[in-house]
Design a protein around this motif. Structure first.
Motif, PDB file in Angstrom:
ATOM      1  N   ASP A 112       0.846  -1.185   0.000  1.00 33.12           N
ATOM      2  CA  ASP A 112       0.000   0.000   0.000  1.00 33.12           C
ATOM      3  C   ASP A 112       0.886   1.240   0.000  1.00 33.12           C
ATOM      4  OD1 ASP A 112      -2.369   1.446   0.018  1.00 33.12           O
ATOM      5  OD2 ASP A 112      -2.579   1.408   2.196  1.00 33.12           O
ATOM      6  N   MET A 113       0.305   2.364  -0.400  1.00 35.59           N
ATOM      7  CA  MET A 113       0.970   3.669  -0.335  1.00 35.59           C
ATOM      8  C   MET A 113      -0.064   4.699   0.062  1.00 35.59           C
ATOM      9  SD  MET A 113       3.146   3.722  -3.902  1.00 35.59           S
ATOM     10  CE  MET A 113       1.707   3.302  -4.926  1.00 35.59           C
ATOM     11  N   GLY A 114       0.395   5.814   0.654  1.00 36.10           N
ATOM     12  CA  GLY A 114      -0.533   6.884   0.959  1.00 36.10           C
ATOM     13  C   GLY A 114      -0.007   7.839   2.007  1.00 36.10           C
ATOM     14  N   LEU A 115      -0.791   8.876   2.257  1.00 36.98           N
ATOM     15  CA  LEU A 115      -0.407   9.913   3.210  1.00 36.98           C
ATOM     16  C   LEU A 115      -0.715   9.482   4.636  1.00 36.98           C
ATOM     17  CD1 LEU A 115      -1.906  12.959   1.268  1.00 36.98           C
ATOM     18  CD2 LEU A 115       0.496  12.243   1.321  1.00 36.98           C
ATOM     19  N   ASN A 116       0.229   9.759   5.553  1.00 38.25           N
ATOM     20  CA  ASN A 116      -0.023   9.479   6.962  1.00 38.25           C
ATOM     21  C   ASN A 116      -0.770  10.659   7.595  1.00 38.25           C
ATOM     22  OD1 ASN A 116       1.889  11.496   7.445  1.00 38.25           O
ATOM     23  ND2 ASN A 116       3.552  10.039   7.840  1.00 38.25           N
ATOM     24  N   GLU A 117      -0.972  10.608   8.906  1.00 38.45           N
ATOM     25  CA  GLU A 117      -1.751  11.657   9.576  1.00 38.45           C
ATOM     26  C   GLU A 117      -1.098  13.021   9.454  1.00 38.45           C
ATOM     27  OE1 GLU A 117      -2.326  10.411  13.563  1.00 38.45           O
ATOM     28  OE2 GLU A 117      -3.775   8.839  13.063  1.00 38.45           O
ATOM     29  N   ALA A 118       0.215  13.061   9.283  1.00 39.69           N
ATOM     30  CA  ALA A 118       0.936  14.328   9.153  1.00 39.69           C
ATOM     31  C   ALA A 118       0.968  14.816   7.709  1.00 39.69           C
ATOM     32  CB  ALA A 118       2.359  14.163   9.678  1.00 39.69           C
ATOM     33  N   GLY A 119       0.316  14.075   6.800  1.00 39.78           N
ATOM     34  CA  GLY A 119       0.282  14.483   5.407  1.00 39.78           C
ATOM     35  C   GLY A 119       1.541  14.130   4.637  1.00 39.78           C
ATOM     36  N   GLN A 120       2.295  13.150   5.136  1.00 42.95           N
ATOM     37  CA  GLN A 120       3.539  12.723   4.488  1.00 42.95           C
ATOM     38  C   GLN A 120       3.333  11.382   3.801  1.00 42.95           C
ATOM     39  OE1 GLN A 120       5.817  12.640   8.029  1.00 42.95           O
ATOM     40  NE2 GLN A 120       6.191  14.844   8.088  1.00 42.95           N
ATOM     41  N   GLY A 121       3.853  11.269   2.588  1.00 42.64           N
ATOM     42  CA  GLY A 121       3.699  10.036   1.846  1.00 42.64           C
ATOM     43  C   GLY A 121       4.565   8.913   2.395  1.00 42.64           C
ATOM     44  N   GLU A 122       3.992   7.718   2.433  1.00 37.92           N
ATOM     45  CA  GLU A 122       4.720   6.537   2.901  1.00 37.92           C
ATOM     46  C   GLU A 122       4.306   5.334   2.060  1.00 37.92           C
ATOM     47  OE1 GLU A 122       5.468   7.102   7.636  1.00 37.92           O
ATOM     48  OE2 GLU A 122       3.427   6.628   7.048  1.00 37.92           O
ATOM     49  N   LYS A 123       5.125   4.297   2.120  1.00 35.39           N
ATOM     50  CA  LYS A 123       4.762   3.046   1.457  1.00 35.39           C
ATOM     51  C   LYS A 123       4.942   1.891   2.429  1.00 35.39           C
ATOM     52  CE  LYS A 123       9.303   3.023  -0.782  1.00 35.39           C
ATOM     53  NZ  LYS A 123       9.986   3.130  -2.087  1.00 35.39           N
ATOM     54  N   LEU A 124       4.079   0.906   2.292  1.00 34.85           N
ATOM     55  CA  LEU A 124       4.087  -0.293   3.120  1.00 34.85           C
ATOM     56  C   LEU A 124       4.520  -1.453   2.236  1.00 34.85           C
ATOM     57  CD1 LEU A 124       3.311  -1.706   5.833  1.00 34.85           C
ATOM     58  CD2 LEU A 124       1.012  -1.980   4.874  1.00 34.85           C
ATOM     59  N   GLU A 125       5.654  -2.072   2.562  1.00 34.53           N
ATOM     60  CA  GLU A 125       6.221  -3.119   1.725  1.00 34.53           C
ATOM     61  C   GLU A 125       6.469  -4.392   2.525  1.00 34.53           C
ATOM     62  OE1 GLU A 125       9.309  -1.073  -1.205  1.00 34.53           O
ATOM     63  OE2 GLU A 125       9.512  -0.304   0.838  1.00 34.53           O
TER      64      GLU A 125
END
Length: 398
Positions: A112-125
């Motif tokens: 998955d990918m997406g913005l965290n609560e702080a509005g920063q992009g992250e990816k789950l691998e």
């Protein structure tokens, strides 16, 4: 490719006892550490022969990219090793854009990918047995999986998440060691949690590796493979396992040490692999003088780097000559020349037209486009989004 934006540090959860995790090499155990600045190659990564971290000015590219150019070196350009050859004849045929996609692999998944609560992009691998969260500037949308899936992460990259920043790993459940066993395309190797968020492998390259392994198997003759800026050696091991004779070049002693570890872990010690720790440009120039040739050449140069003796590499300055020399190193029965480029402000058409000009008069076809990874953690395939990681161009004889 989009530049990575600055992201604020993120804190990981506190550690607590839990189930045993895969054993990993301990810091200080004598095993080489990856100090790369860019999504891949060691921090002291040399200019011409080192790596890689995740791609374009992307958060995962090889560390050599991340070195800050020396102003004095920039003011005093190096004399080219030799002039560019003047090529004649027709340009190769072309296919562009061609997108090469990596999806659900045995050993790797982009969940998955997406913005965290702080509005920063992250990816789950998912890398082997470990679930990892890392920054991803291109994830500009909301998460597709519930927080409960993200909270299962074994390791989360925290601290300075800026492209050039050094961070650390937080372990929400159980503290983990530095390394863990991985396997891709049937080859065993070590994953490693580095201070520059990289893990020792760039899964988007699987598209090139699978193509290479298929060509080696189909050849029905011994093929010679040259892997420039070879990093931790996974591509070299894939080629050797398929039956090729491999020359692996990287300017980082740490990367070469890691690659040798991977060879032992993969039980491929009996395979013909030469591990060369040297500036890549100097190596290929010497190979040209000696008249040595290769059937397949893989080259994955950084945007900027330094060689072991202070040689300076700038992608836009030195790439044309590097490809020009690589053409001279192709055998009488070539199989392919592959270029991957990360962390650059350019369209793939820049490398595409350069490759066509380099191979003018050689016939064949040049394919260019982007390497992408597609999410595979969602039940509905239409919900699986794509992550662009790098540019590539490759010449094929037919």
């Amino acid at each position: 490719m989009a530049d990575k934006r600055t992201q604020k540090p993120r804190r990981g959860g506190s550690t607590k006892p839990g189930e045993a995790r895969p054993k990993a090499g301990r810091p200080g155990s004598g095993k080489p550490r990856d100090d790369r600045p860019r999504g891949g190659k060691p921090r002291a990564k040399p200019a011409h022969a080192g790596p890689h971290a995740d791609k374009h000015t992307r958060s995962d590219r090889k560390p050599a990219d991340r070195q800050t150019p020396d102003r004095k070196a920039e003011a005093q350009p190096q004399t080219p090793l030799r002039p560019l050859n003047r090529r004649h004849g027709a340009l190769p045929q072309q296919t562009a854009p061609l997108i090469l996609e990596t999806g659900n692999e045995d050993g790797y998944q982009l969940l998955d990918m997406g913005l965290n609560e702080a509005g920063q992009g992250e990816k789950l691998e998912q890398y082997g047995s470990l679930r990892i969260v890392r920054p991803e500037a291109q994830a500009l949308w909301g998460r597709g999986l519930p927080d409960s899936e993200w909270n299962k992460a074994d390791a989360v990259f925290t601290g300075d998440t800026d492209e050039d920043g050094i961070g650390r790993w937080a372990f929400p459940a159980v503290p983990l060691g530095e390394t863990w066993p991985m396997k891709l395309l049937g080859v065993d190797f070590h994953g490693r949690l580095t201070s520059f968020r990289h893990v020792g492998v760039f899964p988007e390259q699987i598209a090139h590796w699978r193509w290479m392994a298929d060509r080696i198997t189909e050849a029905r003759r011994p093929l010679k493979v040259l892997n420039l800026f070879g990093y931790t050696g996974v591509a070299s091991l894939v080629a050797a396992k398929a039956g090729a004779e491999v020359t692996h070049v990287d300017a980082s002693k740490k990367a070469i040490g890691w690659a040798r570890e991977n060879q032992a872990l993969a039980r491929l010690d009996d395979k013909p692999i030469r591990w060369i720790c040297e500036d890549a440009m100097k190596f290929i120039a010497r190979e040209e003088r000696r008249g040595n040739t290769y059937d397949i050449i893989l080259t994955d140069p950084p945007k900027f780097g330094r060689g072991p003796n202070g040689e300076v590499w700038h992608l836009f300055e030195h790439l044309p000559l590097m490809l020009d020399i690589c053409r001279e190193l192709m055998s009488d029965k070539p199989v392919g020349l592959v270029l991957t480029a990360y962390s650059i402000r350019a369209s793939f058409y820049a490398t595409h037209e350069l490759m066509r000009e380099t191979m003018r008069g050689a016939g064949g076809r040049v394919e260019s486009g982007e390497l992408i990874i597609r999410e595979s953690g969602k039940p509905d395939p239409d919900e699986c989004r794509a992550l662009s990681t790098s540019l590539y161009s490759r010449w094929l004889p037919k």
